[in-house]
Scaffold this active site. Structure first.
Site, PDB file in Angstrom:
ATOM      1  N   HIS A  24      -5.919   1.005   5.697  1.00 60.11           N
ATOM      2  CA  HIS A  24      -5.390   1.691   4.515  1.00 60.11           C
ATOM      3  C   HIS A  24      -5.893   3.118   4.554  1.00 60.11           C
ATOM      4  O   HIS A  24      -7.022   3.359   4.989  1.00 60.11           O
ATOM      5  CB  HIS A  24      -5.889   1.028   3.224  1.00 60.11           C
ATOM      6  CG  HIS A  24      -5.723   1.907   2.012  1.00 60.11           C
ATOM      7  ND1 HIS A  24      -4.543   1.975   1.319  1.00 60.11           N
ATOM      8  CD2 HIS A  24      -6.569   2.791   1.419  1.00 60.11           C
ATOM      9  CE1 HIS A  24      -4.674   2.870   0.344  1.00 60.11           C
ATOM     10  NE2 HIS A  24      -5.904   3.379   0.379  1.00 60.11           N
ATOM     11  N   ASN A  58      -1.685  -4.503   8.917  1.00 61.40           N
ATOM     12  CA  ASN A  58      -1.520  -3.241   9.642  1.00 61.40           C
ATOM     13  C   ASN A  58      -2.826  -2.459   9.788  1.00 61.40           C
ATOM     14  O   ASN A  58      -2.826  -1.240   9.913  1.00 61.40           O
ATOM     15  CB  ASN A  58      -0.394  -2.407   9.021  1.00 61.40           C
ATOM     16  CG  ASN A  58      -0.656  -2.043   7.572  1.00 61.40           C
ATOM     17  OD1 ASN A  58      -1.691  -2.383   7.014  1.00 61.40           O
ATOM     18  ND2 ASN A  58       0.280  -1.344   6.961  1.00 61.40           N
ATOM     19  N   LYS A  85      -8.854  -3.173   7.514  1.00 61.41           N
ATOM     20  CA  LYS A  85      -8.351  -4.383   6.847  1.00 61.41           C
ATOM     21  C   LYS A  85      -8.789  -5.664   7.572  1.00 61.41           C
ATOM     22  O   LYS A  85      -9.274  -5.621   8.712  1.00 61.41           O
ATOM     23  CB  LYS A  85      -6.824  -4.296   6.753  1.00 61.41           C
ATOM     24  CG  LYS A  85      -6.340  -3.174   5.822  1.00 61.41           C
ATOM     25  CD  LYS A  85      -4.809  -3.198   5.676  1.00 61.41           C
ATOM     26  CE  LYS A  85      -4.331  -2.153   4.694  1.00 61.41           C
ATOM     27  NZ  LYS A  85      -2.843  -2.209   4.504  1.00 61.41           N
ATOM     28  N   GLU A 138      -9.745   6.320  -5.446  1.00 63.81           N
ATOM     29  CA  GLU A 138     -10.071   5.174  -4.595  1.00 63.81           C
ATOM     30  C   GLU A 138     -11.533   5.208  -4.140  1.00 63.81           C
ATOM     31  O   GLU A 138     -12.186   4.156  -4.057  1.00 63.81           O
ATOM     32  CB  GLU A 138      -9.118   5.155  -3.397  1.00 63.81           C
ATOM     33  CG  GLU A 138      -7.685   4.845  -3.830  1.00 63.81           C
ATOM     34  CD  GLU A 138      -6.643   4.966  -2.719  1.00 63.81           C
ATOM     35  OE1 GLU A 138      -5.455   4.735  -3.016  1.00 63.81           O
ATOM     36  OE2 GLU A 138      -7.015   5.275  -1.566  1.00 63.81           O
ATOM     37  N   TYR A 173      -4.801  -2.375  -5.745  1.00 65.31           N
ATOM     38  CA  TYR A 173      -3.370  -2.271  -5.445  1.00 65.31           C
ATOM     39  C   TYR A 173      -2.502  -2.358  -6.707  1.00 65.31           C
ATOM     40  O   TYR A 173      -1.314  -2.694  -6.611  1.00 65.31           O
ATOM     41  CB  TYR A 173      -2.966  -3.348  -4.435  1.00 65.31           C
ATOM     42  CG  TYR A 173      -3.346  -3.013  -2.999  1.00 65.31           C
ATOM     43  CD1 TYR A 173      -2.770  -1.917  -2.348  1.00 65.31           C
ATOM     44  CD2 TYR A 173      -4.259  -3.771  -2.299  1.00 65.31           C
ATOM     45  CE1 TYR A 173      -3.106  -1.601  -1.036  1.00 65.31           C
ATOM     46  CE2 TYR A 173      -4.601  -3.470  -0.979  1.00 65.31           C
ATOM     47  CZ  TYR A 173      -4.012  -2.381  -0.357  1.00 65.31           C
ATOM     48  OH  TYR A 173      -4.335  -2.074   0.946  1.00 65.31           O
TER      49      TYR A 173
HETATM   50  P1  RTP Z   1      -1.742   1.836   2.734  1.00 62.73           P
HETATM   51  O1  RTP Z   1      -1.445   2.125   1.274  1.00 62.73           O
HETATM   52  O2  RTP Z   1      -2.316   0.468   2.966  1.00 62.73           O
HETATM   53  O3  RTP Z   1      -2.502   2.900   3.410  1.00 62.73           O
HETATM   54  O4  RTP Z   1      -0.357   1.788   3.514  1.00 62.73           O
HETATM   55  P2  RTP Z   1       0.973   2.560   3.268  1.00 62.73           P
HETATM   56  O5  RTP Z   1       0.780   3.665   2.272  1.00 62.73           O
HETATM   57  O6  RTP Z   1       1.479   2.893   4.616  1.00 62.73           O
HETATM   58  O7  RTP Z   1       1.872   1.432   2.637  1.00 62.73           O
HETATM   59  P3  RTP Z   1       2.222   1.082   1.098  1.00 62.73           P
HETATM   60  O8  RTP Z   1       3.688   1.240   0.926  1.00 62.73           O
HETATM   61  O9  RTP Z   1       1.307   1.822   0.173  1.00 62.73           O
HETATM   62  O10 RTP Z   1       1.909  -0.462   1.056  1.00 62.73           O
HETATM   63  C1  RTP Z   1       0.578  -0.916   0.930  1.00 62.73           C
HETATM   64  C2  RTP Z   1       0.338  -2.042   1.905  1.00 62.73           C
HETATM   65  O11 RTP Z   1       1.127  -3.159   1.533  1.00 62.73           O
HETATM   66  C3  RTP Z   1       1.498  -3.889   2.700  1.00 62.73           C
HETATM   67  N1  RTP Z   1       2.955  -3.964   2.763  1.00 62.73           N
HETATM   68  N2  RTP Z   1       3.589  -5.067   3.025  1.00 62.73           N
HETATM   69  N3  RTP Z   1       5.590  -6.994   3.506  1.00 62.73           N
HETATM   70  C4  RTP Z   1       5.956  -5.738   3.258  1.00 62.73           C
HETATM   71  O12 RTP Z   1       7.104  -5.369   3.225  1.00 62.73           O
HETATM   72  C5  RTP Z   1       4.881  -4.767   3.004  1.00 62.73           C
HETATM   73  N4  RTP Z   1       5.065  -3.487   2.729  1.00 62.73           N
HETATM   74  C6  RTP Z   1       3.830  -2.970   2.576  1.00 62.73           C
HETATM   75  C7  RTP Z   1       0.916  -3.151   3.903  1.00 62.73           C
HETATM   76  O13 RTP Z   1      -0.353  -3.745   4.205  1.00 62.73           O
HETATM   77  C8  RTP Z   1       0.737  -1.750   3.355  1.00 62.73           C
HETATM   78  O14 RTP Z   1      -0.232  -1.039   4.088  1.00 62.73           O
HETATM   79 MG    MG Z   2      -0.078   3.380   0.317  1.00 62.80          MG
END
Ligand code: RTP
Ligand code: MG
Length: 140
Positions: A117, A114, A11, A128, A51
């Site tokens: 992804h 973070n 990212k 994807e 997204y």
């Molecule tokens: P990713 O999809 O990016 O691999 O990460 P993940 O499954 O761990 O997280 P996900 O729930 O799918 O959320 C996608 C991305 O959105 C951002 N995020 N921001 N501000 C917030 O509360 C929040 N929550 C999620 C993060 O960049 C996350 O990786």
């Molecule tokens: Mg995710």
């Protein structure tokens, strides 16, 4: 155990801090092989499309803005149980909750910035990968 592929994004917070190599090293040390890689600057349309599942979430607009704030590196990773292996080395979404030794614990800045992804299932990985790569760009 099955060899499979997953999709990864390094990212903008990581590319900005010149951590493309550091992230890739941690992926490789987790047993994943980079079989496709390119540095791109996503358009808003690409980020919103990628997204799309999160479009009703409160963080969607911020997330899209962040993902287009700088270049990213999109990658296809291959290995035994690649989806799970990648999720494990990434660590929890919020770096504050991530295990020591994971990419997010060691390198990430915040729950949004973070660093990586990773696909959450083999089905989503296929979708994807196809979003960013032509089949001939992937060399296994
Ligand atoms: P990713 O999809 O990016 O691999 O990460 P993940 O499954 O761990 O997280 P996900 O729930 O799918 O959320 C996608 C991305 O959105 C951002 N995020 N921001 N501000 C917030 O509360 C929040 N929550 C999620 C993060 O960049 C996350 O990786
Ligand atoms: Mg995710």
């Amino acid at each position: 155990m099955t060899t499979e592929r997953t999709f990864s994004i390094i990212k903008p917070d990581a590319t900005r801090r010149n951590l493309t190599g550091a992230v890739t090293k941690m992926l490789e040390e987790a047993g994943l092989r980079v079989v496709a890689s390119k540095r791109i600057h996503m358009t808003r349309e690409q980020a919103e499309g990628f997204y799309g599942v999160h479009k009703e979430r409160p963080f969607f607009a911020d997330l899209v803005g962040f993902m287009i704030s700088g270049p990213v590196v999109v990658q296809v990773l291959e290995g035994e149980d690649a989806v799970a292996a990648n999720r494990k080395v990434m660590g929890a979404t919020n770096p504050a909750n991530a295990e020591p030794g994971t990419i997010r614990k060691e390198l990430a800045e915040s729950i949004e910035a973070n660093s990586v992804h990773g696909s959450d299932s083999a089905e989503n990985a296929a979708i994807e990968i196809a979003f960013f790569f032509q089949p001939e760009e992937i060399v296994g």
